[in-house]
Design a protein around this motif. Structure first.
Motif, PDB file in Angstrom:
ATOM      1  N   GLY A  64      10.276  -8.876   7.809  1.00 43.52           N
ATOM      2  CA  GLY A  64      10.755 -10.065   6.865  1.00 43.52           C
ATOM      3  C   GLY A  64      10.484 -11.547   7.691  1.00 43.52           C
ATOM      4  N   PRO A  65      10.816 -12.186   7.017  1.00 41.48           N
ATOM      5  CA  PRO A  65      10.753 -13.612   7.706  1.00 41.48           C
ATOM      6  C   PRO A  65      10.795 -13.503   8.980  1.00 41.48           C
ATOM      7  CG  PRO A  65      11.994 -13.760   5.485  1.00 41.48           C
ATOM      8  CD  PRO A  65      11.830 -12.335   6.008  1.00 41.48           C
ATOM      9  N   GLY A  66      10.062 -14.371   9.795  1.00 39.73           N
ATOM     10  CA  GLY A  66      10.416 -14.707  11.306  1.00 39.73           C
ATOM     11  C   GLY A  66       9.643 -13.657  12.115  1.00 39.73           C
ATOM     12  N   ALA A  67       9.660 -12.391  11.633  1.00 39.01           N
ATOM     13  CA  ALA A  67       8.918 -11.427  12.573  1.00 39.01           C
ATOM     14  C   ALA A  67       7.565 -10.795  11.811  1.00 39.01           C
ATOM     15  CB  ALA A  67       9.924 -10.131  12.877  1.00 39.01           C
ATOM     16  N   GLY A  68       7.761 -10.840  10.503  1.00 41.47           N
ATOM     17  CA  GLY A  68       6.571 -10.313   9.556  1.00 41.47           C
ATOM     18  C   GLY A  68       6.155  -8.781  10.040  1.00 41.47           C
ATOM     19  N   ILE A  69       4.754  -8.757  10.180  1.00 40.03           N
ATOM     20  CA  ILE A  69       4.259  -7.353  10.189  1.00 40.03           C
ATOM     21  C   ILE A  69       4.451  -7.059  11.749  1.00 40.03           C
ATOM     22  CG2 ILE A  69       2.197  -5.872  10.177  1.00 40.03           C
ATOM     23  CD1 ILE A  69       3.518  -7.011   7.388  1.00 40.03           C
ATOM     24  N   VAL A  70       5.100  -5.716  12.021  1.00 42.21           N
ATOM     25  CA  VAL A  70       5.301  -5.306  13.342  1.00 42.21           C
ATOM     26  C   VAL A  70       4.712  -3.930  13.582  1.00 42.21           C
ATOM     27  CG1 VAL A  70       7.397  -6.917  13.401  1.00 42.21           C
ATOM     28  CG2 VAL A  70       7.691  -4.370  12.727  1.00 42.21           C
ATOM     29  N   GLY A  71       4.059  -3.396  12.533  1.00 35.09           N
ATOM     30  CA  GLY A  71       3.601  -2.018  12.755  1.00 35.09           C
ATOM     31  C   GLY A  71       2.528  -1.813  11.641  1.00 35.09           C
ATOM     32  N   VAL A  72       1.536  -0.820  11.951  1.00 35.63           N
ATOM     33  CA  VAL A  72       0.350  -0.747  10.970  1.00 35.63           C
ATOM     34  C   VAL A  72       0.292   0.889  11.054  1.00 35.63           C
ATOM     35  CG1 VAL A  72      -1.279  -1.212  12.550  1.00 35.63           C
ATOM     36  CG2 VAL A  72      -1.814  -1.103  10.112  1.00 35.63           C
ATOM     37  N   MET A  73      -0.017   1.591   9.956  1.00 37.65           N
ATOM     38  CA  MET A  73      -0.344   2.794   9.909  1.00 37.65           C
ATOM     39  C   MET A  73      -1.427   3.047   8.918  1.00 37.65           C
ATOM     40  SD  MET A  73       1.990   6.564   9.319  1.00 37.65           S
ATOM     41  CE  MET A  73       2.169   5.923   7.313  1.00 37.65           C
ATOM     42  N   VAL A  74      -2.520   3.848   9.344  1.00 37.67           N
ATOM     43  CA  VAL A  74      -3.670   4.009   8.319  1.00 37.67           C
ATOM     44  C   VAL A  74      -3.724   5.674   8.100  1.00 37.67           C
ATOM     45  CG1 VAL A  74      -6.162   3.600   7.730  1.00 37.67           C
ATOM     46  CG2 VAL A  74      -4.650   1.996   9.127  1.00 37.67           C
ATOM     47  N   LEU A  75      -3.675   6.050   6.908  1.00 38.29           N
ATOM     48  CA  LEU A  75      -3.841   7.697   6.601  1.00 38.29           C
ATOM     49  C   LEU A  75      -5.107   7.655   5.753  1.00 38.29           C
ATOM     50  CD1 LEU A  75      -0.310   8.194   5.058  1.00 38.29           C
ATOM     51  CD2 LEU A  75      -1.208   8.787   7.352  1.00 38.29           C
ATOM     52  N   ARG A  76      -5.983   8.726   6.051  1.00 41.47           N
ATOM     53  CA  ARG A  76      -7.294   9.074   5.205  1.00 41.47           C
ATOM     54  C   ARG A  76      -7.592  10.479   5.354  1.00 41.47           C
ATOM     55  NH1 ARG A  76     -13.305   6.877   6.730  1.00 41.47           N
ATOM     56  NH2 ARG A  76     -14.134   7.415   4.704  1.00 41.47           N
ATOM     57  N   ASP A  77      -7.849  11.051   4.321  1.00 42.80           N
ATOM     58  CA  ASP A  77      -8.132  12.521   4.042  1.00 42.80           C
ATOM     59  C   ASP A  77      -7.444  13.360   5.072  1.00 42.80           C
ATOM     60  OD1 ASP A  77      -9.841  11.535   2.130  1.00 42.80           O
ATOM     61  OD2 ASP A  77     -11.562  11.121   3.683  1.00 42.80           O
ATOM     62  N   GLY A  78      -6.115  13.236   5.090  1.00 41.84           N
ATOM     63  CA  GLY A  78      -5.076  14.138   6.017  1.00 41.84           C
ATOM     64  C   GLY A  78      -5.213  13.835   7.404  1.00 41.84           C
ATOM     65  N   GLU A  79      -5.714  12.705   7.674  1.00 41.34           N
ATOM     66  CA  GLU A  79      -5.864  11.960   9.128  1.00 41.34           C
ATOM     67  C   GLU A  79      -4.797  11.090   9.115  1.00 41.34           C
ATOM     68  OE1 GLU A  79      -7.808  12.787  12.124  1.00 41.34           O
ATOM     69  OE2 GLU A  79      -8.048  14.704  10.603  1.00 41.34           O
ATOM     70  N   LEU A  80      -4.181  10.887  10.342  1.00 34.59           N
ATOM     71  CA  LEU A  80      -3.458   9.799  10.577  1.00 34.59           C
ATOM     72  C   LEU A  80      -4.104   9.027  11.560  1.00 34.59           C
ATOM     73  CD1 LEU A  80      -0.738   8.076  11.112  1.00 34.59           C
ATOM     74  CD2 LEU A  80      -0.102   9.904  12.347  1.00 34.59           C
ATOM     75  N   SER A  81      -4.935   8.328  11.128  1.00 31.88           N
ATOM     76  CA  SER A  81      -6.030   7.418  11.758  1.00 31.88           C
ATOM     77  C   SER A  81      -5.473   6.408  12.716  1.00 31.88           C
ATOM     78  CB  SER A  81      -7.315   7.116  11.149  1.00 31.88           C
ATOM     79  OG  SER A  81      -6.708   6.108   9.923  1.00 31.88           O
ATOM     80  N   GLN A  82      -4.469   5.564  12.625  1.00 28.22           N
ATOM     81  CA  GLN A  82      -4.002   4.613  12.980  1.00 28.22           C
ATOM     82  C   GLN A  82      -2.602   4.647  13.174  1.00 28.22           C
ATOM     83  OE1 GLN A  82      -6.120   2.194  14.426  1.00 28.22           O
ATOM     84  NE2 GLN A  82      -8.090   2.810  13.314  1.00 28.22           N
ATOM     85  N   LEU A  83      -1.791   4.298  14.044  1.00 32.49           N
ATOM     86  CA  LEU A  83      -0.327   4.179  14.235  1.00 32.49           C
ATOM     87  C   LEU A  83      -0.400   3.125  15.374  1.00 32.49           C
ATOM     88  CD1 LEU A  83       2.290   4.400  13.049  1.00 32.49           C
ATOM     89  CD2 LEU A  83       2.630   6.627  14.426  1.00 32.49           C
ATOM     90  N   TYR A  84      -0.140   1.869  15.096  1.00 34.64           N
ATOM     91  CA  TYR A  84       0.393   1.102  16.095  1.00 34.64           C
ATOM     92  C   TYR A  84       1.606   0.189  15.894  1.00 34.64           C
ATOM     93  CZ  TYR A  84      -4.349   2.386  18.111  1.00 34.64           C
ATOM     94  OH  TYR A  84      -5.275   2.856  18.578  1.00 34.64           O
ATOM     95  N   LEU A  85       2.307   0.070  16.736  1.00 34.47           N
ATOM     96  CA  LEU A  85       3.372  -0.956  16.470  1.00 34.47           C
ATOM     97  C   LEU A  85       3.560  -1.992  17.673  1.00 34.47           C
ATOM     98  CD1 LEU A  85       6.206   1.626  16.545  1.00 34.47           C
ATOM     99  CD2 LEU A  85       5.061   0.821  14.713  1.00 34.47           C
ATOM    100  N   ALA A  86       4.019  -3.204  17.127  1.00 35.04           N
ATOM    101  CA  ALA A  86       3.977  -4.546  18.199  1.00 35.04           C
ATOM    102  C   ALA A  86       4.761  -4.136  19.289  1.00 35.04           C
ATOM    103  CB  ALA A  86       4.703  -5.669  17.506  1.00 35.04           C
ATOM    104  N   PRO A  87       4.253  -4.577  20.562  1.00 34.60           N
ATOM    105  CA  PRO A  87       4.827  -3.690  21.748  1.00 34.60           C
ATOM    106  C   PRO A  87       6.416  -3.791  21.767  1.00 34.60           C
ATOM    107  CG  PRO A  87       2.855  -4.996  22.397  1.00 34.60           C
ATOM    108  CD  PRO A  87       3.162  -5.093  20.674  1.00 34.60           C
ATOM    109  N   ASP A  88       6.838  -5.144  21.417  1.00 34.44           N
ATOM    110  CA  ASP A  88       8.385  -5.520  21.307  1.00 34.44           C
ATOM    111  C   ASP A  88       8.941  -4.668  20.413  1.00 34.44           C
ATOM    112  OD1 ASP A  88       6.821  -6.987  19.906  1.00 34.44           O
ATOM    113  OD2 ASP A  88       8.274  -8.812  20.168  1.00 34.44           O
ATOM    114  N   TRP A  89       8.560  -3.723  19.462  1.00 32.91           N
ATOM    115  CA  TRP A  89       9.091  -3.103  18.463  1.00 32.91           C
ATOM    116  C   TRP A  89       9.055  -1.747  18.505  1.00 32.91           C
ATOM    117  CZ3 TRP A  89      11.915  -4.770  14.114  1.00 32.91           C
ATOM    118  CH2 TRP A  89      11.835  -6.172  13.937  1.00 32.91           C
ATOM    119  N   ARG A  90       8.516  -1.070  19.834  1.00 37.34           N
ATOM    120  CA  ARG A  90       8.754   0.173  20.281  1.00 37.34           C
ATOM    121  C   ARG A  90       9.893   0.663  20.328  1.00 37.34           C
ATOM    122  NH1 ARG A  90       3.347  -0.043  23.833  1.00 37.34           N
ATOM    123  NH2 ARG A  90       1.844  -0.098  21.990  1.00 37.34           N
ATOM    124  N   GLY A  91      10.203   2.026  20.363  1.00 32.79           N
ATOM    125  CA  GLY A  91      11.529   2.198  20.608  1.00 32.79           C
ATOM    126  C   GLY A  91      12.822   2.102  19.634  1.00 32.79           C
TER     127      GLY A  91
END
Length: 154
Positions: A64-91
């Motif tokens: 939301g406002p202030g923080a915005g996008i803090v993670g991204v995940m990409v799926l394709r043909d049964g593959e979890l091809s990307q899963l990345y979180l902003a470092p300060d949003w892990r855990g």
């Protein structure tokens, strides 16, 4: 771990591409400092803008406002091809929510690759029921970094 309140997982749209690429760049740098990236930051941003967001099943974690996008995940043909979180949003439970969504979207099973040096990712995926099924010397990836194939079968 409880999920972070106020963070929405939603499909990415074209305006999300720059922020999603930024999350990828920051996360990769923090999690994989010894892995040499073969692409420039501008190449990564172009790829997210022209390929990842418009042509792949791309999800973002939007705080939301202030923080915005803090993670991204990409799926394709049964593959979890990307899963990345902003470092300060892990855990904060976001990765758990992403994997749950990926499993929901791919109930027949999922596969993914991660680098062998990324031990925290190994622990994370194993905790979510993924099993290592193959180790390589890295000759099949752009980074030429030894990697490991994980699979989840329900």
């Amino acid at each position: 771990m409880p999920a972070e309140p106020g963070v929405t997982l939603r499909r990415a749209t074209a305006p999300d591409a720059p922020a999603a690429a930024d999350v990828w760049l920051r996360s990769f740098a923090a999690a994989l400092p010894t892995v040499v990236r073969p692409r420039t930051d501008d190449d990564v941003r172009h790829y997210f803008r022209e390929v990842v967001v418009p042509l792949r099943e791309t999800w973002v974690a939007d705080a939301g406002p202030g923080a915005g996008i803090v993670g991204v995940m990409v799926l394709r043909d049964g593959e979890l091809s990307q899963l990345y979180l902003a470092p300060d949003w892990r855990g904060r439970g976001l990765g758990d929510r992403c994997v749950a969504l990926a499993k929901e979207r791919n109930p027949g099973g999922l596969g993914l690759w991660t680098f062998q040096v990324n031990k925290p990712a190994h622990r994370f995926y194993e905790r979510h029921g993924f099993a290592a099924v193959r180790y390589t010397d890295g000759s099949g990836n752009e980074e030429r970094e030894p990697d490991v194939r994980y699979e989840w079968r329900p």
